[in-house]
Design a protein around this motif. Structure first.
Motif: not given
Lengths: 298, 272
Positions: A66-67, A103, A105, A126-127, A129, A131, A133-134, A137-138, A140, A147, A149, B227, B230-231, B235, B265
Motif C-alpha cells: 500500500p505505501d 508500517a 496494513f 494523544g498525539y 492522528i 486519517k 484514506i480511500g 482508517r489509518f 499515524r 511515524e 502507520l 509513510a 504515498r497512500l 488516493d 493539531r
C-alpha cells in the motif's frame, strides 16, 4: 503406494478449523520488513504454547504494498477469534511498532474485523492522528524515527491448521535435507505458512501425557530411541523422523502444499535415505479436516 | 433514462433548480416533468417554459442540464444517486448537500459549490467561487465526506469547516484555504493565497507549491518523510482520475502544525 521408491503410508493427516488473518508489514527496505515479520512470528509455532501459529507468507515487492515500500505478508492462525485478536495486537505492539521504519496494513477483508491500529494508537498518548484514506482508517502514531502507520483493522476468515506429513529417513541429516527441499517447494505457494522453525518439526506430539498438567507430549511411536520399548511405528531402518506442519486459508491450500512437499521429499528417494512418508492424526475424532495421503497425491 | 434539459433563454432572474435530480425525474412521466415548478425570481414557473426537454430511455440514470448562464442555483442539491451532467456555468450552491452519485459541471460554478456535501463526487472542470465545500448558514460543519474536484481555481474559504472527505483544487486557491478545518484532506496544486489553515483544528492541507505566506500560528515542524503520504497521493490521483502534479515516489514535505491560535493539531504540508 510408492513414489520414487518411497513408501506412502495409507493414512491421513488430521487438521483443525482455525481462524486466520493476514497483515502486511512494510519498511524502508526488505531487511527491516522481514526483521519485523520474523520477530512477530518467532514465538508462534503452536497454539499449544504460543497462543497463535504464524509465519511469513511471502515477500512483497514495493509495487505490491500500500505505501510503495518493500513488505512482507504475514499469516496468523488462532483457535478462536478472540485469542487471535489478542495475539495480533500484542505482537504488532511489541514487535512491529518497535521495529525501525515499519508500517502495518490489512492483508485481507474478512467476515469480522480484527483491530490493528485501533488500540495501538493510544501509544501516541494523544498525539496520534487519524486519517481516512480511500474509505479505510489509518492511525499515524508519532515515534522517535518519525511515524508508525497502522491501518485500523484487518480481516479475519476461517482457516485450516495442522495439515502435516512425516518424513521417515535413515538419518537426521538425510531427513533434514529432504525436508528443507520440501519447505522450499511449499513456500512457493500462496495462502499457507509453515509455522515451525524453518518449517520443520522434530518433536511431533500426541494428545495428552502421563503428567496431568500437560496437554501434549512426545509422539513415542515415532521416536527411534524408544523402538523396542513402546508400540513403535518405525522399523529398524528408520533413524530419524521429521514432520512438516502446514496451515492454510482453505483446505485446498493445505492439500496443494502437502502434495508439493511430499513430491519434493520423495524426489530424494531411498538412495538418499528417504524411506517412508506418513502423517499424524488422532484417529480422526478430533479434527474436522482429513487429508488421506493417497488422495492428496492422486 | 437520460433526460436532457436545455435552457431556452438566458434570464435576468435566478433559477432555483433544487429538485432537478436524475433519479427523481426518471420516476416521472413526461407531463409531470413538464409541469415541475421551478422558482424563477419570486414566482414558480413550469419547467417546460424554461427548458427544452428530451428523454432517451437508454437504461442510464442521467440528467443532462445545458445552461446558458451562471444564474441556475442549487443544481444537484441533495443528489444521492445517478449522474448529473451540467454543460455550461452553474450558479450558487451547486451540489449543495450531495450525499451520493456523480455530478460534473463542464464550466465554472459560482459560490458555495459542494456546500455541506457528505458523499458522492462533484467535479468542476472550470473555476469555483468562494466557500467551496463550506457550511451553509447556521451549519457547524462543511464538507462531511465524498470528493470535490476543481480542475481550475477556487475562491476564498475553500474547505471551510471541512469535517471529512477530499477537496482537490488543481489550480490556485484563494485566501483562507481550509479555514477552521476540522478534519479531512485538501490538496491545492497551484498558488495559495494568505492565511491557509487559519483556525484549523485537524486535517491535512497538502500544497504543491509554497503558499503566499504561512500564518505565524502554524508551527514549523521541519522536513518530514511520512509513510501515509504515498497512500494519500495514490488516493488523490484516484479521486481525480489521475493527472495531478504529484510525486510518484515517497516524497518529503515541509510540515507546519496548528493552528496554535485555535489549539489545533492540523497539518499543512508543502511537497518539497
Amino acid at each position: 503406494m510408492q513414489l520414487n521408491g518411497v513408501t506412502i503410508d495409507d493414512t491421513f493427516a488430521e487438521a483443525f478449523g482455525m481462524k486466520a488473518t493476514r497483515i502486511i508489514i512494510t519498511a524502508i527496505n526488505e531487511r527491516w520488513a522481514r526483521q519485523a515479520a520474523e520477530t512477530m512470528t518467532g514465538f508462534a509455532t503452536s497454539v499449544i504454547g504460543c497462543g497463535v501459529e504464524a509465519g511469513l507468507e511471502r515477500l512483497l515487492p514495493a509495487d505490491e504494498t500500500p505505501d510503495g515500500r518493500p513488505g512482507v505478508s504475514v499469516l496468523l492462525f488462532g483457535m478462536s477469534g478472540k485469542e487471535l485478536a489478542r495475539q495480533l495486537e500484542t505482537r504488532i505492539g511489541q514487535c512491529v511498532l518497535t521495529c525501525p521504519t515499519t508500517a502495518v496494513f490489512a492483508g485481507m477483508q474478512g467476515d469480522e474485523p480484527l483491530p490493528v491500529g485501533k488500540n495501538l494508537r493510544y501509544f501516541g498518548d494523544g498525539y496520534q492522528i487519524s486519517k481516512l484514506i480511500g474509505g479505510k482508517r489509518f492511525w499515524r502514531i508519532p515515534v522517535m524515527d518519525g511515524e508508525f502507520l497502522a491501518e485500523e483493522h484487518t480481516g479475519r476468515c476461517k482457516a485450516v491448521g495442522g495439515g502435516n506429513f512425516l518424513v521417515l529417513a535413515t538419518s537426521s541429516g538425510q531427513a533434514l535435507a529432504a525436508c528443507e527441499a520440501a519447505v522450499d517447494a511449499m513456500r512457493q505457494l500462496p495462502n499457507i505458512v509453515l509455522p515451525f522453525p524453518g518449517g520443520i518439526v522434530r518433536s511431533g506430539s500426541k494428545v495428552g501425557s502421563k503428567y496431568k498438567s500437560l496437554m501434549a507430549s512426545t509422539n513415542e511411536a515415532y521416536c527411534p530411541t524408544l523402538r523396542g520399548l513402546v508400540a513403535s511405528e518405525i522399523d529398524d531402518s528408520v533413524g530419524s523422523v521429521m514432520e512438516i506442519v502446514v496451515n492454510g486459508i482453505a483446505d485446498t491450500d493445505v492439500r496443494d502444499a502437502m502434495r508439493a512437499g511430499i513430491h519434493a521429499t520423495c524426489a530424494f528417494g531411498p538412495d538418499k535415505g528417504i524411506l517412508r512418508i506418513s502423517a499424524g492424526n488422532y484417529g480422526g475424532k478430533l479434527g474436522q479436516y482429513h487429508f488421506p495421503l493417497h488422495e492428496v497425491l492422486a | 433514462m437520460t433526460i436532457t434539459l436545455r435552457q431556452i433563454q438566458s434570464r435576468n432572474q435566478r433559477l432555483d433548480c433544487r429538485g432537478l435530480l436524475p433519479a427523481r425525474l426518471a420516476r416521472m412521466d413526461t407531463e409531470e416533468i413538464q409541469r415541475l415548478p421551478i422558482r424563477a425570481g419570486n414566482r414558480r414557473t413550469p419547467l417546460l417554459e424554461l427548458f427544452e426537454i428530451d428523454q432517451d430511455d437508454d437504461g442510464a440514470c442521467t440528467l443532462h442540464i445545458k445552461t446558458l448562464d451562471g444564474r441556475l442555483d442549487f443544481l444537484g442539491a441533495g443528489l444521492d444517486e445517478g449522474r448529473l451532467l451540467v454543460t455550461g456555468d452553474a450558479g450558487d450552491f451547486a451540489g449543495r448537500g450531495m450525499q451520493g452519485g456523480e455530478m460534473t459541471v463542464q464550466g465554472s460554478c459560482a459560490d458555495m459549490a459542494g456546500s455541506g456535501l457528505s458523499g458522492g463526487v462533484l467535479t468542476i472542470t472550470g473555476d469555483a467561487g468562494s466557500g467551496i465545500g463550506a457550511p451553509g448558514a447556521g451549519e457547524r460543519q462543511g464538507q462531511r465526506g465524498g470528493i470535490i474536484h476543481v480542475r481550475g481555481n477556487a475562491g476564498e474559504r475553500a474547505g471551510e469547516r471541512m469535517r471529512r472527505g477530499t477537496l482537490i483544487i488543481e489550480g490556485d486557491a484563494g485566501r483562507l484555504l481550509g479555514y477552521r478545518m476540522i478534519a479531512g484532506t485538501v490538496f491545492a496544486g497551484g498558488r495559495v493565497a494568505e492565511r491557509a489553515g487559519y483556525g484549523m483544528l485537524r486535517g491535512t492541507l497538502l500544497l504543491r507549491r509554497e503558499p503566499h505566506s504561512i500564518s505565524p500560528t502554524l508551527r514549523a515542524n521541519g522536513r518530514q518523510t511520512l509513510a501515509f503520504l504515498r497512500l494519500l497521493i495514490d488516493d488523490l490521483q484516484k479521486a481525480a482520475g489521475g493527472g495531478l502534479d504529484l510525486p510518484t515516489e515517497l516524497a518529503s514535505v515541509t510540515r507546519f502544525l496548528g493552528d496554535a491560535a485555535a489549539n489545533g493539531r492540523g497539518e499543512l504540508l508543502i511537497i518539497d
